[in-house]
Design an enzyme around this catalytic site. Structure first.
Site, PDB file in Angstrom:
ATOM      1  N   THR A  85       7.037  -9.039  -9.674  1.00 57.21           N
ATOM      2  CA  THR A  85       6.433 -10.006 -10.598  1.00 57.21           C
ATOM      3  C   THR A  85       5.587  -9.267 -11.629  1.00 57.21           C
ATOM      4  O   THR A  85       4.798  -8.390 -11.286  1.00 57.21           O
ATOM      5  CB  THR A  85       5.591 -11.026  -9.800  1.00 57.21           C
ATOM      6  N   CYS A 118      -7.126  15.356 -12.640  1.00 54.92           N
ATOM      7  CA  CYS A 118      -6.324  15.578 -11.439  1.00 54.92           C
ATOM      8  C   CYS A 118      -6.606  14.443 -10.484  1.00 54.92           C
ATOM      9  O   CYS A 118      -7.754  14.117 -10.219  1.00 54.92           O
ATOM     10  CB  CYS A 118      -6.719  16.928 -10.865  1.00 54.92           C
TER      11      CYS A 118
END
Ligand code: PLP
Length: 380
Positions: free
Chosen positions: A239, A329
């Site tokens: 969805t 990161c």
């Protein structure tokens, strides 16, 4: 206390207040499932299709070529993996300074499908060797995907994607372009650049996180990437994130409308910051192209080796300034940057990436330059 300064806009950007308002309104009022055929559903569907129209227009694509995803990472995985598994690609040529979502997809394909993968060397400014690209394509006619990003997120160097597209056209190669850092900042025309796949991400242009899109040129018919309820014309089930998609489209529309004024503002900030740093701190250098083909919003600065340099990002943070060392990161652990390694950056020098947005001010730039001057000076 002075307000914090945010100079990490290549990592993510603050969401435009207008985008927040639109998304909040949709979350409150337009909660229908876009797959439902009743009025609530139709309203949500209309929001998505309106967003698709805006995105398609901004890159000169047709409506059927835009698919919404959860991120640019998903968009790149979908493109690159499908190119091999569904389009018969046997070889991938890529630059070694691509984002990890490209590099790790290529690595996976090499391992799992034995796909030949050839890294293109880059020059010390981060430009891929396009002569070598042409030579490789000329030498061997196996079906090839070329993965070259438009603008590098760590050092800011841009690649001429129209030239890459022409080379790909000449040799019949597919072209995947990661345009995450340039969408909304530089004009992109997928047709003029002969792009087969393009990846974008809302949170880099003042939209929400967790929403991206992929452009897939309609000559490349690929099967569903995520199987399920057939959303996104069966290409990407699940969805839809209606508010996120609407937020992405509005953010891209605003960025595109204000492209030139934002660029000019950011260039002023960049130039002033550079000249203050050069005046105040000795032994500095800048990474990536500085004269042409650079993204104004990314400035990678290398500081001379030493204990102060190692702590600069942390000390900037303590002083109320957010900047980035290398690339962001996900684990929060700093890793040596593959981009800096590829351009031959001396490992003992400390690189910090400052990245700007239209929300930044000259006052913030001056305060940051002053703070850096203090942090780098040899006062006890
Ligand atoms: N490509 C580039 C050049 C990026 O800078 C980033 C984000 O840092 C990505 C891809 C990944 O985007 P996303 O966060 O939407 O997965």
């Amino acid at each position: 206390m002075e307000p914090r300064i945010y100079l990490d806009n290549a990592s993510t950007t603050p969401v435009l207040p207008e985008v927040v308002d639109l998304m909040a309104d949709i979350l409150r009022n337009d909660f229908g499932n876009p797959s439902s055929i009743h009025q609530h559903g139709r309203k949500a569907r209309a929001i998505i299709e309106n967003a698709r129209r805006k995105v398609a227009r901004s890159v000169n694509a047709s409506l059927g070529e835009i698919f919404f995803t959860s991120s640019a990472t998903e968009a790149s995985n979908m493109s690159i993996k499908n190119a091999v598994t569904a389009l018969g690609v046997k070889r991938i040529i890529y630059s070694s300074i691509e984002h990890h979502c490209v590099l790790h997809s290529v690595g996976y394909l090499q391992h799992a499908y034995d796909t030949e993968s050839i890294p293109l060397t880059t020059d010390p400014l981060g430009s891929p060797d396009l002569q070598l690209l042409e030579q490789l394509l000329d030498e061997d006619d196996k079906k090839t995907l070329v993965c070259l990003m438009h603008g590098n997120n760590e050092i800011g160097t841009m690649t001429d994607i129209v030239e890459v597209g022409q080379i790909c056209r000449k040799y019949g190669a597919l072209f995947h372009c990661d345009a995450v850092q340039t969408l909304g900042k530089y004009k992109i025309d997928v047709q003029a650049a002969n792009i087969s796949f393009l990846s974008g991400s809302a949170h880099k242009f003042h939209g929400p996180k967790g929403t991206g899109f992929v452009y897939i040129n309609n000559q490349n018919i690929i099967p569903p990437y995520i199987h399920g309820g057939s959303q996104e014309r069966n290409m990407r089930s699940g969805t839809e994130n209606v508010a996120g998609i609407a937020g992405l489209a509005l953010a891209l529309e605003r960025a595109s409308e204000n492209m030139l004024s934002h660029y000019n503002h950011i260039l002023v900030l960049r130039n002033e910051f550079k000249s203050l740093l050069l005046t105040n701190i000795s032994g500095l250098s800048f990474n990536g192209n500085q004269d042409e083909h650079f993204m104004a919003h990314v400035l990678s600065v290398s500081f001379p080796p030493g204990p102060r340099a190692d702590l600069l990002v942390m000390n900037l943070d303590i002083a109320g300034i957010s900047a980035s060392s290398g690339s962001a990161c996900s684990s929060g652990v700093e890793e040596d940057s593959h981009v800096l390694k590829a351009i031959g950056h001396p490992p003992d020098r400390k690189a910090i990436r400052f990245s700007f947005s239209p929300f930044n001010t000259r006052e913030e730039i001056r305060r940051t330059a002053d703070t850096l001057k203090d942090l780098c000076s040899h006062k006890p």
